[in-house]
Design a protein around this motif. Sequence first.
Motif, PDB file in Angstrom:
ATOM      1  N   UNK A 140       0.858  -1.189   0.000  1.00 53.93           N
ATOM      2  CA  UNK A 140       0.000   0.000   0.000  1.00 53.93           C
ATOM      3  C   UNK A 140       0.894   1.238   0.000  1.00 53.93           C
ATOM      4  N   UNK A 141       0.621   2.127  -0.952  1.00 57.23           N
ATOM      5  CA  UNK A 141       1.320   3.416  -0.948  1.00 57.23           C
ATOM      6  C   UNK A 141       0.552   4.378  -0.050  1.00 57.23           C
ATOM      7  N   UNK A 142       1.277   5.140   0.737  1.00 61.04           N
ATOM      8  CA  UNK A 142       0.618   6.077   1.660  1.00 61.04           C
ATOM      9  C   UNK A 142       1.402   7.373   1.714  1.00 61.04           C
ATOM     10  N   UNK A 143       0.687   8.463   1.920  1.00 56.18           N
ATOM     11  CA  UNK A 143       1.357   9.728   2.167  1.00 56.18           C
ATOM     12  C   UNK A 143       1.549   9.894   3.668  1.00 56.18           C
ATOM     13  N   UNK A 144       2.654  10.520   4.087  1.00 57.63           N
ATOM     14  CA  UNK A 144       2.946  10.610   5.524  1.00 57.63           C
ATOM     15  C   UNK A 144       1.802  11.192   6.340  1.00 57.63           C
ATOM     16  N   UNK A 145       1.061  12.157   5.768  1.00 55.60           N
ATOM     17  CA  UNK A 145       0.009  12.798   6.575  1.00 55.60           C
ATOM     18  C   UNK A 145      -1.160  11.855   6.865  1.00 55.60           C
ATOM     19  N   UNK A 146      -1.234  10.728   6.134  1.00 56.17           N
ATOM     20  CA  UNK A 146      -2.321   9.764   6.384  1.00 56.17           C
ATOM     21  C   UNK A 146      -1.918   8.681   7.383  1.00 56.17           C
ATOM     22  N   UNK A 147      -0.656   8.684   7.807  1.00 56.76           N
ATOM     23  CA  UNK A 147      -0.158   7.572   8.633  1.00 56.76           C
ATOM     24  C   UNK A 147      -0.375   7.869  10.119  1.00 56.76           C
ATOM     25  N   UNK A 148      -1.298   7.153  10.713  1.00 58.55           N
ATOM     26  CA  UNK A 148      -1.554   7.245  12.158  1.00 58.55           C
ATOM     27  C   UNK A 148      -1.521   5.828  12.716  1.00 58.55           C
ATOM     28  N   UNK A 149      -1.374   5.671  14.033  1.00 58.87           N
ATOM     29  CA  UNK A 149      -1.412   4.304  14.586  1.00 58.87           C
ATOM     30  C   UNK A 149      -2.702   3.587  14.228  1.00 58.87           C
ATOM     31  N   UNK A 150      -3.825   4.319  14.243  1.00 55.97           N
ATOM     32  CA  UNK A 150      -5.112   3.674  13.922  1.00 55.97           C
ATOM     33  C   UNK A 150      -5.167   3.222  12.474  1.00 55.97           C
ATOM     34  N   UNK A 151      -4.693   4.092  11.550  1.00 55.75           N
ATOM     35  CA  UNK A 151      -4.716   3.720  10.131  1.00 55.75           C
ATOM     36  C   UNK A 151      -3.795   2.521   9.895  1.00 55.75           C
ATOM     37  N   UNK A 152      -2.626   2.555  10.522  1.00 44.32           N
ATOM     38  CA  UNK A 152      -1.682   1.431  10.329  1.00 44.32           C
ATOM     39  C   UNK A 152      -2.294   0.127  10.826  1.00 44.32           C
TER      40      UNK A 152
END
Length: 412
Positions: free
Chosen positions: A101-113
């Motif tokens: 999965x490609x992700x942008x840093x601003x979308x990366x949270x513990x919950x999203x991960x």
Amino acid sequence: MAPTHRSLPGLYLHVPFCSAICPYCDFAVLRAGGAIRARFADRLIAEVAIAAASWPDPRPFDTVYFGGGTPSLLPPGDLARVLAACADRLPLASPAPWVFLEANPEDVTPGACAAWRRLGVRTLSLGVQSFDDDALRFLGRRHTGRQARTAVETAQAAGFDTVSVDLIFGLPGQTAAAWRRDLEVAVGLSPGHLSCYQLTIHPRTVFGVRAARGQLVELPDTEQAALFDLTHRFLADAGWPAYEVSNFASSPEHRSRHNRKYWDHTPYLGLGPSAHSFALVPASAHAGRADAGGASARGHRWWNERHLRVWEQYVVAGKRPVAGEELLGPPALASETLLLGLRTTAGVDLDAFAARYGIDLLETNHALVTRLVRAGRLQVREDPQGQRLAPTVRGLAVADSLAAAFDLPLPT
Ligand code: SF4
């Protein structure tokens, strides 16, 4: 039945949405409101069903790659529905394919991960581009260097098998010291995988327009080459040797299982706007003797409509959203095999090349190979599996022109 390749096929799913369009980007991307994004998963699921009816390779897909665009903008529930449709309609490897999965840093949270991990994502690829705030502003990115560092650490804490960091170098005015600082921050964070791309100015982008008006001056070639050299030497010394011209891994298990399919003609199915697909098909004249190595095979490449609306219209009508296709005979496949092989440190397997295309590269290009070996661009290596023609770091820097210099006489 279609001829096969020794590696299992890969599945690519293109998510075209981004929260802002970066001024250097020439991918098929767009900003779109919630309603358009919400119906996208349904359209992609519809294309899965359409593609399943015509995909010629019965073997299981062992990789699934959500790329874009910014797939991390899609809610995990939508990603889950798409994955479930793939599992329902297409053969997926058991017990599970390797999901990227490609992700942008601003979308990366513990919950999203945690949600992505529950979906089975094993490699999280982060569009960091730089840890320097000025460089990030220039590149039109929405995150800061601090957010990028936090995103890498958050992804690592979440337990993905591989965290990959994308960086860009060769910005106008960028110094070796500034780029080295980015590399130092990256290796200090110890991701398993790094991709370092040279900034390319594409004509139909904001940067392209600025360059045409003389408002943006590209870094001179000599300085670009020096940064390329710095990248490869610094990362090799730090324990992230290159395995492809832009890709580096701290150990072989962190090398991309998916992208290597693009480099060795492993079949792949691409779904979503602009996605490309490739399959091996029997040469019509030899349809009866297709073999596992594909010696009598041809390549079939096709690509989807680039514009979301057009792609949607096809899919809603139950039609394949194909915008174009090409059939690749042995000369084209041989030329691509050489080009793509010389972009990897593994290089080209000389025996396999001769067996597949009937061309002994050392014999037919003896003078050229001798000259390039003397110039420190190529090496002929003895591996346990046989002889390989591989680029040096200096060769990787000009890999495309190296391949173009070869004469590939077709056997009579
Ligand atoms: S986030 Fe990536 S895909 Fe989206 S516009 Fe920027 S570079 Fe392009």
